[in-house]
Write a protein that holds these residues in place. Structure first.
Motif, PDB file in Angstrom:
ATOM      1  N   ASN A 154       0.800  -1.228   0.000  1.00  0.00           N
ATOM      2  CA  ASN A 154       0.000   0.000   0.000  1.00  0.00           C
ATOM      3  C   ASN A 154       0.833   1.279   0.000  1.00  0.00           C
ATOM      4  OD1 ASN A 154       1.049  -0.166   2.549  1.00  0.00           O
ATOM      5  ND2 ASN A 154      -0.875   0.301   3.625  1.00  0.00           N
ATOM      6  N   LEU A 155       2.147   1.181  -0.203  1.00  0.00           N
ATOM      7  CA  LEU A 155       2.980   2.390  -0.200  1.00  0.00           C
ATOM      8  C   LEU A 155       2.852   3.136  -1.525  1.00  0.00           C
ATOM      9  CD1 LEU A 155       6.329   1.150   1.433  1.00  0.00           C
ATOM     10  CD2 LEU A 155       4.591   2.635   2.478  1.00  0.00           C
ATOM     11  N   ALA A 156       2.574   4.443  -1.434  1.00  0.00           N
ATOM     12  CA  ALA A 156       2.448   5.246  -2.653  1.00  0.00           C
ATOM     13  C   ALA A 156       3.826   5.525  -3.249  1.00  0.00           C
ATOM     14  CB  ALA A 156       1.752   6.561  -2.322  1.00  0.00           C
ATOM     15  N   PHE A 157       4.824   5.696  -2.360  1.00  0.00           N
ATOM     16  CA  PHE A 157       6.156   6.043  -2.848  1.00  0.00           C
ATOM     17  C   PHE A 157       6.939   4.769  -3.178  1.00  0.00           C
ATOM     18  CE2 PHE A 157       5.235   9.673   0.209  1.00  0.00           C
ATOM     19  CZ  PHE A 157       4.754  10.506  -0.799  1.00  0.00           C
ATOM     20  N   GLN A 158       7.799   4.860  -4.172  1.00  0.00           N
ATOM     21  CA  GLN A 158       8.406   3.644  -4.730  1.00  0.00           C
ATOM     22  C   GLN A 158       9.606   3.116  -3.955  1.00  0.00           C
ATOM     23  OE1 GLN A 158       8.859   3.283  -9.229  1.00  0.00           O
ATOM     24  NE2 GLN A 158      11.008   3.451  -8.642  1.00  0.00           N
ATOM     25  N   GLU A 159      10.445   4.026  -3.430  1.00  0.00           N
ATOM     26  CA  GLU A 159      11.709   3.547  -2.847  1.00  0.00           C
ATOM     27  C   GLU A 159      12.091   4.330  -1.596  1.00  0.00           C
ATOM     28  OE1 GLU A 159      14.647   3.859  -5.977  1.00  0.00           O
ATOM     29  OE2 GLU A 159      13.338   2.837  -7.401  1.00  0.00           O
ATOM     30  N   TYR A 160      12.400   3.600  -0.524  1.00  0.00           N
ATOM     31  CA  TYR A 160      12.942   4.193   0.702  1.00  0.00           C
ATOM     32  C   TYR A 160      14.407   3.786   0.776  1.00  0.00           C
ATOM     33  CZ  TYR A 160       8.124   5.220   1.924  1.00  0.00           C
ATOM     34  OH  TYR A 160       6.836   5.707   1.912  1.00  0.00           O
ATOM     35  N   LEU A 161      15.267   4.793   0.755  1.00  0.00           N
ATOM     36  CA  LEU A 161      16.699   4.536   0.584  1.00  0.00           C
ATOM     37  C   LEU A 161      17.467   4.822   1.861  1.00  0.00           C
ATOM     38  CD1 LEU A 161      16.800   6.669  -2.680  1.00  0.00           C
ATOM     39  CD2 LEU A 161      16.945   4.177  -2.672  1.00  0.00           C
ATOM     40  N   ILE A 162      18.437   3.958   2.169  1.00  0.00           N
ATOM     41  CA  ILE A 162      19.418   4.333   3.184  1.00  0.00           C
ATOM     42  C   ILE A 162      20.731   4.628   2.462  1.00  0.00           C
ATOM     43  CG2 ILE A 162      18.394   3.188   5.189  1.00  0.00           C
ATOM     44  CD1 ILE A 162      20.275   0.852   4.731  1.00  0.00           C
ATOM     45  N   ILE A 163      21.412   5.654   2.952  1.00  0.00           N
ATOM     46  CA  ILE A 163      22.604   6.153   2.270  1.00  0.00           C
ATOM     47  C   ILE A 163      23.741   6.220   3.290  1.00  0.00           C
ATOM     48  CG2 ILE A 163      23.516   8.040   0.831  1.00  0.00           C
ATOM     49  CD1 ILE A 163      20.479   8.888   0.459  1.00  0.00           C
ATOM     50  N   PRO A 164      24.526   5.145   3.418  1.00  0.00           N
ATOM     51  CA  PRO A 164      25.591   5.147   4.416  1.00  0.00           C
ATOM     52  C   PRO A 164      26.565   6.314   4.213  1.00  0.00           C
ATOM     53  CG  PRO A 164      25.250   2.934   3.568  1.00  0.00           C
ATOM     54  CD  PRO A 164      24.419   3.855   2.718  1.00  0.00           C
ATOM     55  N   LYS A 165      27.061   6.777   5.352  1.00  0.00           N
ATOM     56  CA  LYS A 165      27.993   7.909   5.376  1.00  0.00           C
ATOM     57  C   LYS A 165      29.328   7.354   5.848  1.00  0.00           C
ATOM     58  CE  LYS A 165      25.868  11.005   7.927  1.00  0.00           C
ATOM     59  NZ  LYS A 165      25.495  12.023   8.891  1.00  0.00           N
ATOM     60  N   CYS A 166      30.069   6.693   4.989  1.00  0.00           N
ATOM     61  CA  CYS A 166      31.278   5.979   5.416  1.00  0.00           C
ATOM     62  C   CYS A 166      32.436   6.321   4.497  1.00  0.00           C
ATOM     63  CB  CYS A 166      31.036   4.469   5.369  1.00  0.00           C
ATOM     64  SG  CYS A 166      29.638   3.940   6.356  1.00  0.00           S
ATOM     65  N   ARG A 167      33.648   5.962   4.958  1.00  0.00           N
ATOM     66  CA  ARG A 167      34.819   6.345   4.166  1.00  0.00           C
ATOM     67  C   ARG A 167      35.155   5.344   3.076  1.00  0.00           C
ATOM     68  NH1 ARG A 167      38.849   8.221   8.284  1.00  0.00           N
ATOM     69  NH2 ARG A 167      40.326   7.841   6.604  1.00  0.00           N
ATOM     70  N   THR A 168      34.639   4.128   3.187  1.00  0.00           N
ATOM     71  CA  THR A 168      34.949   3.127   2.165  1.00  0.00           C
ATOM     72  C   THR A 168      33.672   2.420   1.723  1.00  0.00           C
ATOM     73  OG1 THR A 168      35.234   1.359   3.776  1.00  0.00           O
ATOM     74  CG2 THR A 168      37.207   2.649   3.233  1.00  0.00           C
ATOM     75  N   ILE A 169      33.774   1.760   0.567  1.00  0.00           N
ATOM     76  CA  ILE A 169      32.657   0.943   0.088  1.00  0.00           C
ATOM     77  C   ILE A 169      32.422  -0.197   1.078  1.00  0.00           C
ATOM     78  CG2 ILE A 169      31.895  -0.676  -1.715  1.00  0.00           C
ATOM     79  CD1 ILE A 169      31.965   2.029  -2.957  1.00  0.00           C
ATOM     80  N   ALA A 170      33.517  -0.827   1.505  1.00  0.00           N
ATOM     81  CA  ALA A 170      33.381  -1.990   2.388  1.00  0.00           C
ATOM     82  C   ALA A 170      32.610  -1.614   3.644  1.00  0.00           C
ATOM     83  CB  ALA A 170      34.763  -2.536   2.732  1.00  0.00           C
ATOM     84  N   GLU A 171      32.936  -0.460   4.228  1.00  0.00           N
ATOM     85  CA  GLU A 171      32.224  -0.049   5.440  1.00  0.00           C
ATOM     86  C   GLU A 171      30.770   0.327   5.118  1.00  0.00           C
ATOM     87  OE1 GLU A 171      32.288   3.118   9.120  1.00  0.00           O
ATOM     88  OE2 GLU A 171      33.772   3.408   7.529  1.00  0.00           O
ATOM     89  N   SER A 172      30.573   0.962   3.970  1.00  0.00           N
ATOM     90  CA  SER A 172      29.201   1.324   3.567  1.00  0.00           C
ATOM     91  C   SER A 172      28.345   0.074   3.425  1.00  0.00           C
ATOM     92  CB  SER A 172      29.193   2.051   2.215  1.00  0.00           C
ATOM     93  OG  SER A 172      30.006   3.180   2.244  1.00  0.00           O
ATOM     94  N   VAL A 173      28.935  -0.978   2.845  1.00  0.00           N
ATOM     95  CA  VAL A 173      28.189  -2.229   2.657  1.00  0.00           C
ATOM     96  C   VAL A 173      27.877  -2.843   4.023  1.00  0.00           C
ATOM     97  CG1 VAL A 173      28.309  -4.575   1.723  1.00  0.00           C
ATOM     98  CG2 VAL A 173      29.099  -2.648   0.340  1.00  0.00           C
ATOM     99  N   ASP A 174      28.851  -2.803   4.932  1.00  0.00           N
ATOM    100  CA  ASP A 174      28.632  -3.315   6.290  1.00  0.00           C
ATOM    101  C   ASP A 174      27.470  -2.603   6.971  1.00  0.00           C
ATOM    102  OD1 ASP A 174      30.213  -5.395   7.017  1.00  0.00           O
ATOM    103  OD2 ASP A 174      31.918  -4.157   7.627  1.00  0.00           O
TER     104      ASP A 174
END
Ligand code: 2PG
Ligand code: MG
Length: 405
Positions: A154-174
């Protein structure tokens, strides 16, 4: 770059629809493949993809003989040739999917022939001013709750995003995976075990109390993990496809966004209004990014469709300060790079993006890294076609360390 063969075939995308894969072999024996994703909440101005079987036939019967006969020494020359060969503004004769599969395969083969990673090759041919000071790697825009056309909820909006604030990709993925898993646990606890079933992009897709509840639950999950300082929030409203009549009333969307911004402080809002409503975007942009400077990225996706003509219009109307770049919206690597160059000229943030119907092709990860994009929008870290992009980003980070960025 002498091509010995280009052979296309149909393959399935992540929704079980046919799409195009092309295999390009060089005379020196290098062989690469490329396949193209497909959207569902597509913008009306996107380049025209043909049914996969027709696009495949066009590659095999029309494009391949040219590619084998002529020597194209760079991406621009190849893409310009394909655009001319097609002869339509929407790429409807050969098919944007036929042209893009060829174009990506050519980029991949060029990188392999130069013995450099694809992202490094793209960075060379992108002809963008260097962004050394600002850029470390694209931030991950992770779609953890699916609604709108991407889910049966029932959600009208399509995507709820989290956007990590990290120094590396590896940490962002974690950080991203931790919050994603915690949200799954919380959903099961609050709504029962089917609540963690997945939508088209691997995000959770249960019914919610209202369109704000996903943010409340995300905030709670991040706090519980003590990761609230490490994640920002964002949303793709995909407003052209909103069916909820309550949000169709004048001013209703603006009111909803103002409430979300006040309560949850998202840093990113994509397609907040209909794809033709340049003025609506401009109103929101002025309201939240006015005189005092930008606090929230207002991004065009269906509004701009990676198309420089629409970007010029959005720039003139001051509609956005950020843009989604999807190579298959425009149909060739060179034109997607040109769109990034124009966005940079305008000072817009650049977010490269996957599509909702994906394949295991991870080109978009190299593209985002290659153009030093501010972000890369991805599905949740679940399902092979989504995870392929994360795993390629992790690999690129290693390659970057070895060879310097
Ligand atoms: C979007 C995309 C990708 P689709 O709207 O940004 O998440 O969806 O590929 O269906 O257009
Ligand atoms: Mg979008």
């Amino acid at each position: 770059m002498k091509t010995s063969s280009l052979i296309a075939r149909t393959i399935l995308d992540s929704r079980g629809h046919w799409t195009v894969e092309a295999a390009l072999t060089l005379r020196n024996g290098i062989r690469v493949t490329a396949s193209v994703p497909q959207g569902k909440s597509t913008g009306a101005s996107e380049a025209h993809a043909l049914p996969a079987a027709r696009a495949v036939r066009n590659i095999n019967k029309i494009i391949a003989p040219w590619l084998v006969r002529a020597d194209f020494n760079d991406q621009d020359a190849l893409d310009a040739f394909l655009v001319r060969l097609d002869g339509t503004t929407s790429k409807s004769k050969l098919g944007a999917n036929a042209i893009l599969a060829t174009s990506i395969a050519f980029a991949r083969a060029s990188a392999a022939a130069k013995k450099v990673p694809l992202w490094r090759h793209l960075r060379t041919i992108a002809k963008l001013p260097a962004r050394k000071s600002a850029f470390a790697q694209p931030r991950l825009f992770i779609n953890v709750v699916n609604g709108g056309l991407h889910a049966g909820n029932n959600l009208a909006f399509q995507e709820y995003l989290i956007i990590p604030k990290c120094r590396t990709i590896a940490e962002s993925v974690d950080v991203g995976t931790a919050v994603y898993h915690e949200l799954g646990n919380a959903l099961v606890a609050a709504k029962g075990k089917t609540a963690a079933n997945l939508g088209d992009e691997g995000g959770y897709a249960p019914d919610f109390k209202d369109n704000l509840e996903p943010f409340a639950m995300l905030q709670h999950a991040a706090k519980k993990l003590k990761l609230d300082k490490k994640v920002d929030f964002g949303m793709d409203a995909a407003a052209t496809d909103i069916k909820d009549p309550a949000l169709g009333r004048p001013g209703a969307l603006m009111k909803a966004y103002a409430a979300i911004i006040k309560k949850y402080g998202p840093i990113y809002l994509e397609d907040p209004f209909d794809e033709n409503d340049f003025e609506g975007f401009a109103g929101l942009n002025a309201e939240f990014n006015g005189e005092g400077g930008g606090t929230i990225w207002i991004a065009g996706d269906d509004l701009t469709t990676t198309n420089v003509r629409l970007m010029e219009r959005a720039h003139a109307a001051k509609s956005v300060n950020a843009i989604i770049i999807k190579p298959n919206q425009i149909g060739s690597v060179s034109e997607a790079l040109a769109a990034v160059r124009l966005a940079r000229e305008y000072g817009w943030a650049v977010v490269a993006s996957h599509r909702s119907g994906e394949t295991n092709d991870d080109f978009i990860a190299d593209f985002a890294y290659g153009v030093q994009a501010d972000g890369l929008k991805l599905g949740a870290p679940a399902r092979g076609e989504r995870v392929a992009k994360y795993n390629r980003l992790l690999e690129i980070e290693e390659e970057g360390k070895k060879g310097g960025r």
